[in-house]
Each structure stands twice: as C-alpha cells, then as structure tokens.
Scaffold this motif. Structure first.
Motif, PDB file in Angstrom:
ATOM      1  N   VAL A 179      48.156  36.929  45.020  1.00 43.09           N
ATOM      2  CA  VAL A 179      46.731  36.578  44.850  1.00 43.09           C
ATOM      3  C   VAL A 179      46.227  37.143  43.526  1.00 43.09           C
ATOM      4  O   VAL A 179      45.491  36.475  42.786  1.00 43.09           O
ATOM      5  CB  VAL A 179      45.890  37.107  46.036  1.00 43.09           C
ATOM      6  CG1 VAL A 179      44.403  36.921  45.784  1.00 43.09           C
ATOM      7  CG2 VAL A 179      46.299  36.400  47.326  1.00 43.09           C
ATOM      8  N   LEU A 180      46.640  38.363  43.210  1.00 48.58           N
ATOM      9  CA  LEU A 180      46.271  38.970  41.925  1.00 48.58           C
ATOM     10  C   LEU A 180      46.764  38.083  40.780  1.00 48.58           C
ATOM     11  O   LEU A 180      46.005  37.777  39.845  1.00 48.58           O
ATOM     12  CB  LEU A 180      46.895  40.370  41.801  1.00 48.58           C
ATOM     13  CG  LEU A 180      46.676  41.076  40.465  1.00 48.58           C
ATOM     14  CD1 LEU A 180      45.243  41.574  40.350  1.00 48.58           C
ATOM     15  CD2 LEU A 180      47.651  42.242  40.292  1.00 48.58           C
ATOM     16  N   GLN A 210      47.377  34.937  40.842  1.00 49.83           N
ATOM     17  CA  GLN A 210      46.604  33.690  40.831  1.00 49.83           C
ATOM     18  C   GLN A 210      45.265  33.900  40.112  1.00 49.83           C
ATOM     19  O   GLN A 210      44.787  33.027  39.396  1.00 49.83           O
ATOM     20  CB  GLN A 210      46.368  33.237  42.271  1.00 49.83           C
ATOM     21  CG  GLN A 210      45.677  31.904  42.398  1.00 49.83           C
ATOM     22  CD  GLN A 210      45.330  31.591  43.841  1.00 49.83           C
ATOM     23  OE1 GLN A 210      45.267  32.485  44.694  1.00 49.83           O
ATOM     24  NE2 GLN A 210      45.110  30.330  44.133  1.00 49.83           N
ATOM     25  N   GLU A 211      44.669  35.081  40.324  1.00 49.10           N
ATOM     26  CA  GLU A 211      43.371  35.357  39.694  1.00 49.10           C
ATOM     27  C   GLU A 211      43.510  35.566  38.185  1.00 49.10           C
ATOM     28  O   GLU A 211      42.627  35.202  37.417  1.00 49.10           O
ATOM     29  CB  GLU A 211      42.732  36.584  40.344  1.00 49.10           C
ATOM     30  CG  GLU A 211      42.150  36.242  41.714  1.00 49.10           C
ATOM     31  CD  GLU A 211      41.684  37.454  42.500  1.00 49.10           C
ATOM     32  OE1 GLU A 211      41.712  38.562  41.939  1.00 49.10           O
ATOM     33  OE2 GLU A 211      41.318  37.274  43.667  1.00 49.10           O
ATOM     34  N   SER A 250      46.172  31.327  34.419  1.00 47.25           N
ATOM     35  CA  SER A 250      45.566  29.995  34.462  1.00 47.25           C
ATOM     36  C   SER A 250      46.584  28.944  34.906  1.00 47.25           C
ATOM     37  O   SER A 250      46.231  27.796  35.143  1.00 47.25           O
ATOM     38  CB  SER A 250      45.012  29.639  33.083  1.00 47.25           C
ATOM     39  OG  SER A 250      46.037  29.839  32.131  1.00 47.25           O
TER      40      SER A 250
END
Ligand code: CP
Length: 308
Positions: A108-109, A111-112, A115
C-alpha cells in the motif's frame, strides 16, 4: 485495475474475468501486450514460485523484467537508503512494480508513492492477493464452481498472508469455512470480524478427521516461523525460553486422516511445505498443490494483461 495490492481491490466480476483470461492462457492463448514494457520485480523477501512465475509471465507476454531477489545488494540494504526513496527511484525506471516485502502494508505504501501500477507479491503477514487468485483458479478448475464450496483451512491461520487474502474471496463466493489450527495460531479477531460482517459460515476444529468428509478442498499452510514474534512472551507457552516451533502431530496431514474424504476433495497448499504435508500425500488423487503452483503462471499472465 490500476494497481493490485489487496483482494479488496477486486469485485466478484473482476475475479471471474481474471480467472477466465487465465484459463485462456492455460489453453494456449498468446499475447505480446508487454512488448516495450519494463516491469520492476523487487523482492525484499525470499521467493521461488511468485518471483519466477511473474518473471516467466512477463517473458511470455513480451516484456522485460528488472529488479532484485534480495535487498542486501541494493543501496537500501548496503547503504541505508529509505524504502520510500528506493520505491520513488524504481518507479522512474519501469512501467509497473511487483513488490514482496516483510512488512505488513509495504505494498500500500508503494502504491501511494509510485505513479506506476503496483502488484503486491506478499507483504508481511497481511496479504498475498495474486496467490489467492491462483488458489481460486485451482478451486474452480477442480470443483467447477467457487460459490458455496466447503473449504477447510489448516495450519497457521494467524500469520499466513495467503489465508488472509483467501478469506476476502470466501466472503464474495459464500464459501463454508472450517478452520483447523492450534489455539495459538487461530485466526485474528479482525479477520473473524470480516467473516461475521459478510455472513460467511465458519467453525473451528481441533482435528481434520472430524470434518474431512464435508470438504471440497483442504488448504494447508506451513507454520510461518519467520513471522513469529519471539520477543513478546506468549503466556500460553509453558517454557518461555524455548518456544516450540515444531508442527504439532495433529496438524500434520496423514493418509489415515483422509479415510473419509469425498472423491472430489483436493488438497491445496501455497508451498513451500514443511512437516505438515508429507510426500506420501503426493501419490493420492487428492494432491493438487503442484498443479496449483503451475497455475500461478497463467493467473499472473492474466493479471499483468489486465493491468495494461
Ligand atoms: N506461494 C508462495 O508465495 O511461494 P514463494 O514464497 O516461493 O513465492
């Protein structure tokens, strides 16, 4: 689908679309959809099946894989570069990122920060969603359906990320779940809450022989010893100085435990195995874990195709 970091990213229809395309790949469909694409395959934790099946899928789809198989030889491992900086740099070199990492939430990190599309290849004890898709493919292939399947899940339910991802799928397909694990490795409350919220039927059992006659599939996992937190005293273990990390006898599958199995039973395991799945099971008609691992290639071809 821009990224794929959790089973929660997918609807029932999304899952069925991926399985349908995976089946086409299994039956010989060819595509060069990754021609001119570079995929970063970054494994901060060991892997055989996930890494090599992704690499193989990328090659069959005409793409190029870059990356590393252990982080000790990167500037993160050898010079103390942060994970955030590392991911930002990699995102500038590739069209998608596949990440395996020992920390829950690392995907998730990524993904954040990135880009580009991110695929979670296993983050700590959290999730392993691409494994779940190949598990679902194998269940569908052997049972003809996912809806209403009776699924036994045996072993380490607390730390196994493949089990945690599989539970989300179980809620979408109304599977009946039978949990067989030592009390110290029971499912965590947050996972049980998800099942309760979605109305999934589940029950706990100390012995697989008690439920074997009800199961369509039996999903085994190894004890995830690398994730046991030995620094936190477990008051249920009598001798705190020597935690027992061996597989308890009643969680090792034996031929006699399969005496009352249904003819359609298939035994699945994400692998690698340890003492819980002895090799004498390999010669039974119930064993399906090697086909399951091979299905990872077709499912990962489908995931990559749909991302692009
Ligand atoms: N099932 C699985 O994730 O295996 P690897 O750790 O070998 O990738």
């Amino acid at each position: 689908m821009h990224s794929f970091v959790s089973m929660r990213d997918l609807s029932k229809d999304n899952i069925l679309d991926i399985l349908k395309l995976a089946n086409e790949f299994k039956n010989g469909f060819k595509s060069d959809i990754l021609k001119d694409k570079v995929i970063a395959s970054c494994f901060f934790e060991a892997s055989t099946r996930t890494r090599l099946s992704f690499d193989s899928a990328i090659a069959y789809l005409g793409g190029k894989s870059i990356g590393f198989t252990e982080s000790g030889n990167t500037s993160l491992g050898a010079k103390g570069e942060s994970l955030v900086d590392t991911l930002k740099i990699i995102a500038g070199y590739a069209d998608a990122l596949i990440i395996r990492h020992p920390l829950d939430g690392a995907a998730v990190l990524a993904q954040e920060i990135c880009s580009i599309p991110v695929i979670n290849a296993g983050d700590g004890a959290n999730q392993h969603p691409t494994q779940t898709l190949l598990d679902l493919f194998s269940i569908f292939e052997t049972q003809g359906s996912l809806d209403g399947v009776s699924l036994g899940i045996m072993g380490d339910l607390k730390y196994s990320r493949t089990v945690h991802s599989l539970l989300y799928a179980a809620t979408l397909f109304n599977m009946k779940l039978y949990f067989i694990s030592p009390p110290s490795l029971h499912m965590k409350d947050e996972q049980l809450f998800i099942l309760k919220q979605s109305g999934v039927q589940y029950s706990f059992h100390a012995d697989v022989s008690d439920v074997i006659g009800k199961l369509d599939c039996l999903y085994l996992t190894r004890l995830q010893k690398e994730r046991f937190d030995l620094s936190v005293p477990d008051l249920s273990v009598p001798d705190l100085s020597v935690p027992d990390l061996s597989v308890p006898e009643n969680y090792k599958l034996s031929l006699s435990m399969l005496d009352n199995a249904k003819p359609n039973l298939k035994i699945l395991h994400p692998l690698p195995r340890q003492g819980e799945l002895p090799i004498e099971i390999d010669n039974t008609p119930y064993a399906y874990y090697f086909q399951q691992a091979q299905n990872g290639l077709y499912v990962r071809q489908a995931i990559l195709s749909l991302l692009f």
